[in-house]
Design an enzyme around this catalytic site. Structure first.
Site, PDB file in Angstrom:
ATOM      1  N   ASN A  70      -3.929  -5.878  12.707  1.00  0.00           N
ATOM      2  CA  ASN A  70      -4.930  -5.257  12.450  1.00  0.00           C
ATOM      3  C   ASN A  70      -6.126  -6.269  13.784  1.00  0.00           C
ATOM      4  OD1 ASN A  70      -5.102  -3.366  10.782  1.00  0.00           O
ATOM      5  ND2 ASN A  70      -4.815  -4.775   9.010  1.00  0.00           N
ATOM      6  N   ASN A 117      -4.229 -10.800   7.013  1.00  0.00           N
ATOM      7  CA  ASN A 117      -4.011  -9.444   7.685  1.00  0.00           C
ATOM      8  C   ASN A 117      -5.337  -8.781   8.292  1.00  0.00           C
ATOM      9  OD1 ASN A 117      -1.329  -9.920   6.601  1.00  0.00           O
ATOM     10  ND2 ASN A 117      -1.556  -8.260   5.387  1.00  0.00           N
ATOM     11  N   GLY A 122       8.404  -7.635  -0.347  1.00  0.00           N
ATOM     12  CA  GLY A 122       7.892  -6.674  -0.107  1.00  0.00           C
ATOM     13  C   GLY A 122       8.650  -5.417  -0.280  1.00  0.00           C
ATOM     14  N   ARG A 123       8.999  -4.954   0.903  1.00  0.00           N
ATOM     15  CA  ARG A 123       9.754  -3.612   0.971  1.00  0.00           C
ATOM     16  C   ARG A 123      11.060  -3.578   0.192  1.00  0.00           C
ATOM     17  NH1 ARG A 123       8.806  -0.297   6.741  1.00  0.00           N
ATOM     18  NH2 ARG A 123       6.509  -0.484   6.566  1.00  0.00           N
ATOM     19  N   HIS A 173      -7.649 -10.965  -1.337  1.00  0.00           N
ATOM     20  CA  HIS A 173      -7.070 -10.773  -0.043  1.00  0.00           C
ATOM     21  C   HIS A 173      -7.788 -11.350   1.356  1.00  0.00           C
ATOM     22  CE1 HIS A 173      -4.654  -8.896   2.908  1.00  0.00           C
ATOM     23  NE2 HIS A 173      -4.479  -7.489   2.481  1.00  0.00           N
ATOM     24  N   GLN A 177      -4.666  -7.185  -6.521  1.00  0.00           N
ATOM     25  CA  GLN A 177      -5.271  -7.740  -5.144  1.00  0.00           C
ATOM     26  C   GLN A 177      -6.568  -7.052  -4.728  1.00  0.00           C
ATOM     27  OE1 GLN A 177      -3.574  -6.675  -0.829  1.00  0.00           O
ATOM     28  NE2 GLN A 177      -3.054  -8.857  -0.786  1.00  0.00           N
ATOM     29  N   ARG A 208      -4.314 -15.054  -0.738  1.00  0.00           N
ATOM     30  CA  ARG A 208      -3.341 -14.620   0.240  1.00  0.00           C
ATOM     31  C   ARG A 208      -4.052 -14.882   1.528  1.00  0.00           C
ATOM     32  NH1 ARG A 208      -0.270  -8.860   1.902  1.00  0.00           N
ATOM     33  NH2 ARG A 208       1.981  -9.773   1.829  1.00  0.00           N
ATOM     34  N   THR A 233       0.872  -1.274   0.026  1.00  0.00           N
ATOM     35  CA  THR A 233       0.051   0.125  -0.087  1.00  0.00           C
ATOM     36  C   THR A 233       1.002   1.212   0.145  1.00  0.00           C
ATOM     37  OG1 THR A 233      -1.715  -1.214   0.911  1.00  0.00           O
ATOM     38  CG2 THR A 233      -1.831   1.370   1.445  1.00  0.00           C
ATOM     39  N   TYR A 275      -8.391  -8.152   7.671  1.00  0.00           N
ATOM     40  CA  TYR A 275      -9.292  -7.721   6.867  1.00  0.00           C
ATOM     41  C   TYR A 275     -10.586  -8.608   6.615  1.00  0.00           C
ATOM     42  CZ  TYR A 275      -5.610  -4.302   6.087  1.00  0.00           C
ATOM     43  OH  TYR A 275      -4.757  -3.490   6.142  1.00  0.00           O
TER      44      TYR A 275
END
Length: 367
Positions: free
Chosen positions: A238, A181, A325-326, A178, A97, A230, A25, A183
């Protein structure tokens, strides 16, 4: 022995290598519309075997953070078409996603200032992002309302419609559901956020129902071979938690196996944090075995804190894909850097969320 740099088949997707750009994100899509700069960002990273876009809201209700992209309006789809065209011109593959945040939202981001929706009316101990006057700030999530049973078929339909629009209109090679995480779909899976007493709460079978209905509907709409998912069995992200995740997630992957998905994407440990959580042990090998023994043939993708050595070991030991990722944020040419053993650019954390080109499309490459 396969290597990170060998091609692999993931359902209908023929991938040039086994290195995946994980969803990240970035909060750079005002009015939920991807900008031309977004096309540049993904195009720069198209040497990945697969690009997974940042999480993208399937509806206005599904939005939980400021300036994240959507898939529910013509301008949004047009913006994504610029992205997919740019990636394909570079020979890359890209999936989007599909995201419904559920309770991880704020009334400022909801239609008509309404409450976010959730399996149960339990406020998450978490934060979201609002942007005012160009400045991003983290704020507490708002109190949600419990979804009525009659609303759930509409949410499943919205997921399927978003998937169809993504592939047929926006030009994506596929989608990722998704289900991780903390959600919405993960909220239904886990007891900490799901205290329903109807057909979508209580037993493992009931708590998994919405995720499985959603994934089946998407596979029906665009084909299982273009559909990934995922999952994050133990992440505390979260405010997600379940006291017995092993049987829950083994049931889920067994039910997913007949759908002939492109891939199953597993976050090992805490998202963006420790790979091992002392009070949340989990056997990921047993999870993969459960999927394979149930007939699941989709590629197995692993994620969380991988470096080159760990990724090579994972592939040698039978994992098909490794998501980074990063490192992909700061290194558009990450595939080349991994191949050549080159040093990685440092990440500018101040530019992660919101803003423009700085920290987005201006990281240097080896060229």
């Amino acid at each position: 022995m396969p290597t990170l740099f060998d091609p692999v088949q993931a359902g209908d997707l023929q991938l040039a290598n086994r290195i995946v750009m994980a969803p990240l994100t970035r909060n750079r899509s005002p009015n939920a519309i991807p900008l031309p700069l977004t096309a540049t960002y993904y195009e720069q990273r198209a040497t990945a075997g697969l690009l997974i876009t940042e999480a993208t809201a399937i509806s206005h209700q599904a939005q939980g953070y400021a300036d994240v992209p959507g898939l529910y309006g013509t301008e949004q789809l047009d913006g994504w078409k610029r992205v997919t065209d740019a990636v394909h011109a570079k020979g890359g593959k890209i999936v989007v996603q599909l995201w419904h945040v559920g309770r991880i939202s704020h009334t400022d981001l909801q239609p008509d200032g309404g409450k976010p929706v959730a399996p149960s009316a339990i406020t998450a101990k978490s934060k979201t992002v609002l942007i005012k006057d160009g400045v991003a700030s983290f704020v507490e999530t708002s109190e949600p309302r419990a979804l009525d049973l009659s609303e759930l078929p509409g949410i499943v339909h919205t997921y399927a419609a978003a998937a169809r629009n993504a592939v047929e209109t926006a030009g994506f090679d596929g989608v990722e559901v998704h289900g991780a995480n903390g959600y919405l779909l993960d909220q239904f899976l886990k007891r900490g956020s799901n205290q329903r007493t109807d057909d979508y709460g209580g037993s493992i079978e009931n708590r998994a129902r919405l995720l499985l209905e959603t994934t089946r509907a998407i596979a029906d709409a665009i084909g299982g071979g273009k559909t990934g998912i995922r999952l994050s069995p133990v992440t505390p992200a979260n405010d997600a938690h379940d006291e017995d995740p092993q049987p829950l997630f083994e049931y889920v992957v067994k039910q997913l196996a007949p759908l002939h998905l492109a891939y199953v994407h597993i976050i090992e440990g805490a998202t963006g944090g420790p790979r091992e959580i002392a009070d949340r042990p989990f056997d990921y090998d047993a999870l993969k075995t459960a999927y394979r023994e149930a007939g699941g043939k989709g590629a197995w993708m692993v994620n969380n804190g991988y470096d080159k050595a760990m990724a090579e070991t994972a592939v040698n030991e039978g994992d098909d894909l490794v998501a980074f990722g990063r490192p992909f944020i700061a290194n558009p040419d990450l595939v080349r850097r991994l191949r050549e053993g080159a040093a990685l650019n440092p990440l500018d954390k101040a530019t992660l969320y919101g803003g423009g080109a700085k920290g987005y499309t201006d990281y240097p490459t080896l060229d």
